[in-house]
Motif scaffolding. Structure first.
Motif, PDB file in Angstrom:
ATOM      1  N   ASN A  26       0.816  -1.210   0.000  1.00 11.93           N
ATOM      2  CA  ASN A  26       0.000   0.000   0.000  1.00 11.93           C
ATOM      3  C   ASN A  26       0.856   1.269   0.000  1.00 11.93           C
ATOM      4  N   ASN A  27       2.009   1.223   0.671  1.00 14.62           N
ATOM      5  CA  ASN A  27       2.922   2.370   0.633  1.00 14.62           C
ATOM      6  C   ASN A  27       3.471   2.589  -0.773  1.00 14.62           C
ATOM      7  N   ASN A  28       3.784   1.496  -1.450  1.00 11.78           N
ATOM      8  CA  ASN A  28       4.267   1.615  -2.831  1.00 11.78           C
ATOM      9  C   ASN A  28       3.193   2.173  -3.748  1.00 11.78           C
ATOM     10  N   ILE A  29       1.964   1.689  -3.556  1.00 14.81           N
ATOM     11  CA  ILE A  29       0.842   2.207  -4.349  1.00 14.81           C
ATOM     12  C   ILE A  29       0.650   3.700  -4.092  1.00 14.81           C
ATOM     13  N   LEU A  30       0.760   4.099  -2.836  1.00 18.62           N
ATOM     14  CA  LEU A  30       0.600   5.515  -2.488  1.00 18.62           C
ATOM     15  C   LEU A  30       1.689   6.356  -3.138  1.00 18.62           C
ATOM     16  N   THR A  31       2.935   5.883  -3.108  1.00 14.61           N
ATOM     17  CA  THR A  31       4.052   6.621  -3.715  1.00 14.61           C
ATOM     18  C   THR A  31       3.863   6.747  -5.221  1.00 14.61           C
ATOM     19  N   ASN A  53     -11.159   4.034  -6.037  1.00 12.43           N
ATOM     20  CA  ASN A  53     -10.910   3.025  -5.001  1.00 12.43           C
ATOM     21  C   ASN A  53     -11.601   1.707  -5.314  1.00 12.43           C
ATOM     22  N   ASN A  54     -12.713   1.756  -6.038  1.00  9.71           N
ATOM     23  CA  ASN A  54     -13.345   0.520  -6.507  1.00  9.71           C
ATOM     24  C   ASN A  54     -12.440  -0.197  -7.504  1.00  9.71           C
ATOM     25  N   ILE A  55     -11.779   0.592  -8.346  1.00  8.75           N
ATOM     26  CA  ILE A  55     -10.830   0.002  -9.302  1.00  8.75           C
ATOM     27  C   ILE A  55      -9.701  -0.685  -8.549  1.00  8.75           C
ATOM     28  N   LEU A  56      -9.181  -0.021  -7.511  1.00  7.18           N
ATOM     29  CA  LEU A  56      -8.104  -0.610  -6.720  1.00  7.18           C
ATOM     30  C   LEU A  56      -8.543  -1.903  -6.041  1.00  7.18           C
ATOM     31  N   SER A  57      -9.755  -1.914  -5.499  1.00  9.43           N
ATOM     32  CA  SER A  57     -10.229  -3.097  -4.789  1.00  9.43           C
ATOM     33  C   SER A  57     -10.436  -4.273  -5.741  1.00  9.43           C
ATOM     34  N   TYR A  58     -10.833  -3.995  -6.984  1.00  7.23           N
ATOM     35  CA  TYR A  58     -10.951  -5.068  -7.974  1.00  7.23           C
ATOM     36  C   TYR A  58      -9.567  -5.575  -8.375  1.00  7.23           C
ATOM     37  N   ALA A  59      -8.582  -4.669  -8.408  1.00  6.75           N
ATOM     38  CA  ALA A  59      -7.217  -5.072  -8.765  1.00  6.75           C
ATOM     39  C   ALA A  59      -6.635  -5.957  -7.677  1.00  6.75           C
ATOM     40  N   ASN A  60      -6.877  -5.592  -6.406  1.00 10.21           N
ATOM     41  CA  ASN A  60      -6.375  -6.370  -5.281  1.00 10.21           C
ATOM     42  C   ASN A  60      -7.206  -6.017  -4.052  1.00 10.21           C
ATOM     43  N   PRO A  61      -7.892  -6.967  -3.441  1.00 10.56           N
ATOM     44  CA  PRO A  61      -8.755  -6.674  -2.281  1.00 10.56           C
ATOM     45  C   PRO A  61      -8.007  -6.101  -1.089  1.00 10.56           C
ATOM     46  N   PHE A  62      -6.680  -6.274  -1.056  1.00 11.65           N
ATOM     47  CA  PHE A  62      -5.920  -5.785   0.092  1.00 11.65           C
ATOM     48  C   PHE A  62      -5.498  -4.325  -0.065  1.00 11.65           C
TER      49      PHE A  62
END
Length: 481
Positions: A26-31, A53-62
């Motif tokens: 999640n830190n890498n995604i934020l950066t 954020n829906n796109i992110l959750s479909y990409a990876n639930p975590f």
């Protein structure tokens, strides 16, 4: 679940590793998202929305929801890393400050870029409500203090346009100048690209040019009413590229326009004569030449020691023109260049290159050569009086030694003067020369920076804070540089 001291997650090593993996992800995604937000034309609201954020959750639930505050803080963090990495990235000795102002959404912004021989470094933009010479000088003094305290660079110049407040803000004889505030000397360089654009106003003082301009503008107005294969451009009275675009457009659709004028019953003889004239052809050549010249001089790392070579080539170009009026227009532009303060700096910088020295020594007109060499000596003496105070007799001897030198240890001018800095017979002149040939000649990179600002501070996101805007623009420009 961490409900108690004896919970599974606190005792299980695999769970701890898994938890750390999710946190790192999640830190890498934020950066990456913060960097992407700064360099792209996507507003921060889009990346913090439910849809994204829906796109992110479909990409990876975590993936966690990206919070606006976290994204803003990460952008600030990335910019601070870039800002203070100048000390470690830059291996140059000298730098200059490029400065220009622009109005965006009723705010007066001034941009500051640090120029070195190898590349540019973004520093900041700042909104100055009242852009007086004193306020500009104080804002620039902050940049000077940063360079002096956080980097190993020596400031040798500041390049701005020819606005009165900028000239006054960097006149070392003024008490309110940045030089007086910081207690150090660096020269002011007027932007050569801006100087070329100022010459347009000189052309409009000529009645023949005004008449020709009105005729061409009328032809463009008629072109807008016709269904031509190209979009019709518009003259901008302060930009050579607009003149070049308009004339090139008229050349591209010239036959279509002539067919329309010949077939129409109205009296278009004047327009037909203009499009078929040698003046129109050579005016197009002149505008295209000036557009290329302005673009080249306004390049990111174009140094002032290369400017006079371009002026010589422009003089040769004008000598090959056959029409009297167009040749006279070109001479008016040259006269504006000759009368500028920065012209003497450009001549001196070119002289301090091996190619430039040979050019002046090989001049056939002895009187002209003597005038140039006198002006060069005057500028070197002026620079010395403010910066070093070397003995004039020693400096004169070293100038003469340079004039008489035929064999050079290095052909590259920068390496040559760097080598001569350790030579006692040439060290005084070398200390001056290496600084002059490292000076910039245009603040056009700041104008390009303002072109990127419109994507970050446009009509739809005008309420963005100046701190966030500054950080995003800094990341964006560092990506470009």
């Amino acid at each position: 679940k961490e409900r108690s001291f004896y919970s599974h997650s606190k005792r299980c090593i695999d769970c701890q590793i898994f938890k750390q993996t999710i946190q790192n992800m999640n830190n890498n995604i934020l950066t990456l998202t913060a960097y992407f937000c700064a360099i792209s034309n996507i507003h921060i609201n889009s990346l913090c929305s439910n849809h994204f954020n829906n796109i992110l959750s479909y990409a990876n639930p975590f993936f966690r929801c990206i919070k606006r505050n976290n994204l803003r803080n990460k952008i600030f963090e990335l910019f601070e890393q870039i800002k203070y990495s100048i000390k470690f990235q830059c291996k140059e000795q000298f730098c200059s400050i490029l400065l220009d102002g622009s109005t965006r959404n009723n705010k007066n912004f001034y941009g500051f870029i640090i120029h070195t021989k190898s590349r540019l470094y973004y520093y900041k933009i700042e909104s100055i409500e009242f852009a007086s010479a004193e306020n500009i000088a104080l804002s620039t003094a902050e940049v000077v203090n940063f360079i002096n305290t956080e980097t190993d660079l020596e400031i040798i110049g500041v390049c701005t346009d020819h606005a009165f407040n900028c000239i006054k803000a960097f006149n070392q004889n003024e008490d309110i100048s940045t030089q007086s505030i910081t207690g150090q000397f660096f020269d002011w360089i007027g932007c050569f690209s801006h100087l070329l654009n100022l010459s347009i106003s000189d052309l409009f003082s000529n009645s023949e040019f005004c008449e020709l301009y009105q005729t061409l503008n009328s032809i463009l107005s008629i072109s807008r009413k016709l269904k031509l294969r190209k979009k019709v451009p518009t003259f901008c009275k302060t930009r050579w590229d607009s003149y070049s675009k308009c004339l090139n457009f008229l050349n591209d659709v010239r036959q279509e326009l002539l067919n329309f004028f010949n077939s129409n019953q109205q009296n278009f003889n004047n327009y037909i004569e203009t499009l078929n004239s040698d003046e129109f052809r050579e005016l197009t050549e002149l505008f295209n030449y000036l557009n290329r010249l302005s673009s080249e001089i306004g390049g990111d790392n174009f140094l002032i020691c290369n400017v006079y070579k371009n002026i010589i080539e422009f003089e040769i170009f004008l000598s090959n023109l056959t029409t009297v009026d167009i040749s006279f227009f070109g001479r008016m532009i040259l006269q504006r260049i000759y009368s500028a303060d920065e012209y003497k700096i450009a001549v001196t910088a070119f002289f301090l290159t091996i190619e430039g020295k040979n050019h002046f020594l090989n001049m056939e007109d002895g009187s002209e050569k003597e005038n140039f060499l006198t002006a060069i000596r005057e500028y070197i003496s002026y620079y010395n009086s403010y910066k070093f105070q070397f003995e004039e007799e020693i400096l004169e001897e070293q100038i003469n030694s340079y004039l008489n030198c035929e064999i050079f240890p290095y052909y590259d001018s920068y390496e040559l003067w760097q080598f001569w800095r350790s030579d006692q017979q040439m060290s005084s002149l070398a200390e001056i020369a290496i600084r002059i040939i490292s000076m910039p000649c245009s603040e056009l990179p700041v104008e390009r920076m303002f072109s990127h600002l419109k994507y970050l501070f446009g009509s739809k996101n005008y309420s963005q804070s100046e701190e966030l805007l500054n950080s995003q623009l800094g990341i964006r420009m560092d990506n470009i540089y």
